[in-house]
Write a protein that holds these residues in place. Sequence first.
Motif, mmCIF file in Angstrom:
data_model
loop_
_atom_site.group_PDB
_atom_site.id
_atom_site.type_symbol
_atom_site.label_atom_id
_atom_site.label_comp_id
_atom_site.label_asym_id
_atom_site.label_seq_id
_atom_site.Cartn_x
_atom_site.Cartn_y
_atom_site.Cartn_z
ATOM 1 N N ASP A 167 -13.619 0.305 4.103
ATOM 2 C CA ASP A 167 -12.207 0.084 4.403
ATOM 3 C C ASP A 167 -11.308 1.112 3.730
ATOM 4 O O ASP A 167 -10.095 1.034 3.841
ATOM 5 C CB ASP A 167 -11.776 -1.329 3.986
ATOM 6 C CG ASP A 167 -12.125 -1.635 2.536
ATOM 7 O OD1 ASP A 167 -12.250 -0.682 1.755
ATOM 8 O OD2 ASP A 167 -12.283 -2.812 2.197
ATOM 9 N N MET B 242 -11.997 -2.468 16.326
ATOM 10 C CA MET B 242 -11.082 -1.939 15.329
ATOM 11 C C MET B 242 -11.893 -1.379 14.159
ATOM 12 O O MET B 242 -12.844 -1.989 13.713
ATOM 13 C CB MET B 242 -10.150 -3.056 14.838
ATOM 14 C CG MET B 242 -9.066 -2.584 13.881
ATOM 15 S SD MET B 242 -8.002 -3.947 13.305
ATOM 16 C CE MET B 242 -7.147 -4.361 14.817
ATOM 17 N N THR B 243 -11.522 -0.189 13.702
ATOM 18 C CA THR B 243 -12.225 0.394 12.570
ATOM 19 C C THR B 243 -11.962 -0.435 11.317
ATOM 20 O O THR B 243 -10.969 -1.161 11.216
ATOM 21 C CB THR B 243 -11.767 1.837 12.308
ATOM 22 O OG1 THR B 243 -10.380 1.831 11.931
ATOM 23 C CG2 THR B 243 -11.940 2.696 13.554
ATOM 24 N N LEU C 30 -11.072 0.642 8.455
ATOM 25 C CA LEU C 30 -9.854 1.092 7.795
ATOM 26 C C LEU C 30 -8.639 0.461 8.452
ATOM 27 O O LEU C 30 -7.734 -0.037 7.777
ATOM 28 C CB LEU C 30 -9.763 2.621 7.847
ATOM 29 C CG LEU C 30 -8.479 3.218 7.269
ATOM 30 C CD1 LEU C 30 -8.344 2.863 5.790
ATOM 31 C CD2 LEU C 30 -8.448 4.729 7.463
ATOM 32 N N ARG C 31 -8.604 0.476 9.796
ATOM 33 C CA ARG C 31 -7.469 -0.110 10.509
ATOM 34 C C ARG C 31 -7.378 -1.608 10.232
ATOM 35 O O ARG C 31 -6.286 -2.151 10.040
ATOM 36 C CB ARG C 31 -7.630 0.141 12.008
ATOM 37 C CG ARG C 31 -6.536 -0.441 12.873
ATOM 38 C CD ARG C 31 -5.200 0.205 12.617
ATOM 39 N NE ARG C 31 -5.222 1.613 12.956
ATOM 40 C CZ ARG C 31 -4.204 2.438 12.720
ATOM 41 N NH1 ARG C 31 -3.123 1.987 12.122
ATOM 42 N NH2 ARG C 31 -4.291 3.716 13.047
ATOM 43 N N ALA C 32 -8.516 -2.286 10.197
ATOM 44 C CA ALA C 32 -8.513 -3.721 9.916
ATOM 45 C C ALA C 32 -8.012 -3.998 8.501
ATOM 46 O O ALA C 32 -7.274 -4.967 8.273
ATOM 47 C CB ALA C 32 -9.914 -4.291 10.107
ATOM 48 N N ILE D 289 -5.986 -2.069 6.726
ATOM 49 C CA ILE D 289 -4.553 -1.795 6.698
ATOM 50 C C ILE D 289 -3.781 -3.005 7.210
ATOM 51 O O ILE D 289 -2.801 -3.454 6.604
ATOM 52 C CB ILE D 289 -4.220 -0.545 7.547
ATOM 53 C CG1 ILE D 289 -4.774 0.724 6.881
ATOM 54 C CG2 ILE D 289 -2.716 -0.414 7.734
ATOM 55 C CD1 ILE D 289 -4.649 1.961 7.738
ATOM 56 N N ALA D 290 -4.240 -3.560 8.335
ATOM 57 C CA ALA D 290 -3.575 -4.729 8.913
ATOM 58 C C ALA D 290 -3.602 -5.906 7.940
ATOM 59 O O ALA D 290 -2.595 -6.600 7.750
ATOM 60 C CB ALA D 290 -4.252 -5.110 10.233
ATOM 61 N N SER E 72 -1.220 10.633 7.166
ATOM 62 C CA SER E 72 -1.737 10.153 8.445
ATOM 63 C C SER E 72 -3.034 10.878 8.782
ATOM 64 O O SER E 72 -3.164 12.087 8.586
ATOM 65 C CB SER E 72 -0.712 10.392 9.556
ATOM 66 O OG SER E 72 -1.213 9.982 10.811
ATOM 67 N N ARG F 82 -8.131 8.249 11.589
ATOM 68 C CA ARG F 82 -8.647 6.902 11.372
ATOM 69 C C ARG F 82 -7.546 5.918 10.976
ATOM 70 O O ARG F 82 -7.768 4.724 10.934
ATOM 71 C CB ARG F 82 -9.714 6.924 10.274
ATOM 72 C CG ARG F 82 -10.939 7.761 10.603
ATOM 73 C CD ARG F 82 -11.890 7.834 9.427
ATOM 74 N NE ARG F 82 -12.324 6.520 9.003
ATOM 75 C CZ ARG F 82 -12.085 6.006 7.799
ATOM 76 N NH1 ARG F 82 -11.371 6.680 6.912
ATOM 77 N NH2 ARG F 82 -12.522 4.802 7.485
ATOM 78 N N GLY F 83 -6.361 6.412 10.663
ATOM 79 C CA GLY F 83 -5.280 5.551 10.245
ATOM 80 C C GLY F 83 -4.577 6.120 9.026
ATOM 81 O O GLY F 83 -4.824 7.254 8.602
#
Length: 405
Positions: A42, A180-181, A183-185, A187-188, A274, A277-278
């Motif tokens: 993550d 969803m990657t 990392l993106r998960a 971040i969310a 940025s 990957r996010g």
Amino acid sequence: MAIEIKAPTFPESVADGTVATWHKKPGDAVKRDELIVDIETDKVVMEVLAEADGVLAEIVKNEGDTVLSSELLGTLSEGGAAVAAPAAAAAPAPAAAAAALAAAAEEAILSPAARKIAAENDLDRNAIPGTGKGGRVTKEDAVAAVEAKKAPAPAAKPVAPAAEAPIFAVGDRVEKRVPMTRLRAKIAERLVEAQSSMAMLTTYNEVNMKPIMDLRNKYKDLFEKKHNGVRLGFMSFFVKAATEALKRFPGVNASIDGNDIVYHGYSDVGVAVSSDRGLVVPVLRNAELMSLAEIEGTIASYGRKAKEGKLTIEEMTGGTFTISNGGVFGSLLSSPIVNPPQTAILGMHKIQERPMAVNGQVVILPMMYLALSYDHRLIDGKEAVSFLVAIKDLLEDPARLLLDV
């Protein structure tokens, strides 16, 4: 001799990872220190390299599987030969081995991102011109090769669908579902956590960027020449102003740990960057001790690493305060979200010329809106506003940074 291929040892802040990409198939020849598999956490993508020359014998964890620290991923047969099609005569074996080794050597000049793009788009790796150091093929080189391949002949061969996001024609009602990657998960998850667990508030101000712009225009060429190509940007001024303001208002540089308040005697400033990957936030350690050139050089290095997926967990762990620059994408005003356990984040925005009243006269000045989001459980409104005003004063009169006034 069989060698176990294991996942990296994750730090305490990382519970597990996901197998992102296997760069080899069972039976493929592998050279020592060659990239075999990417593990996505993550925070970062971690590369697993071969410990010796050999052949990939078995894959235990497939792409998409969750793995724990040091868990078995597969096995490598040390010193084996690549498995060819039905074994023919003994004569072509040396040629096949030489070809496998040549291919492996050729792969070694591709960055992991470029290798993945080449595989997904069926590119001839030998035909991609490399612009990186020593002829290394970078991600940008691979993307350019993909575009060049698409441009000349749209009706090439009817190959199976590419893994990239499709370009839908007008009127299409096609949908594409992708996982969803991690990392993106993450971040969310952290954004939702921050908004639900903090008493978050944002205060705004604006700063006249003309003094900084004049100073930068006057010395940028000399600065770049003296510091070996490091360019003078605006971020270093904001980091220095922020570290000075953090000294004056230590509560903004603190964090909440349970029922305790932890005051930090140093300024580890996270800089939001940025990437494909996010959003990632590498940290400038002891930013209060860094020069403008060191800040700019480190940020530039982080930017390159973010694009190539090379940021390490150590570079992204910690941080006592964060600066986010949405202005590079054209944002005029926004409310950044605090990155817990930190208690504040500074948002920079687009520089916009606006008519301002100066000494009773209307003057056109390059103005930037600033936003400070903070945790009201720890930071009072007066302290937050005073902190932002301090940054504004330091930027509008850069001499204050030198005189410590």
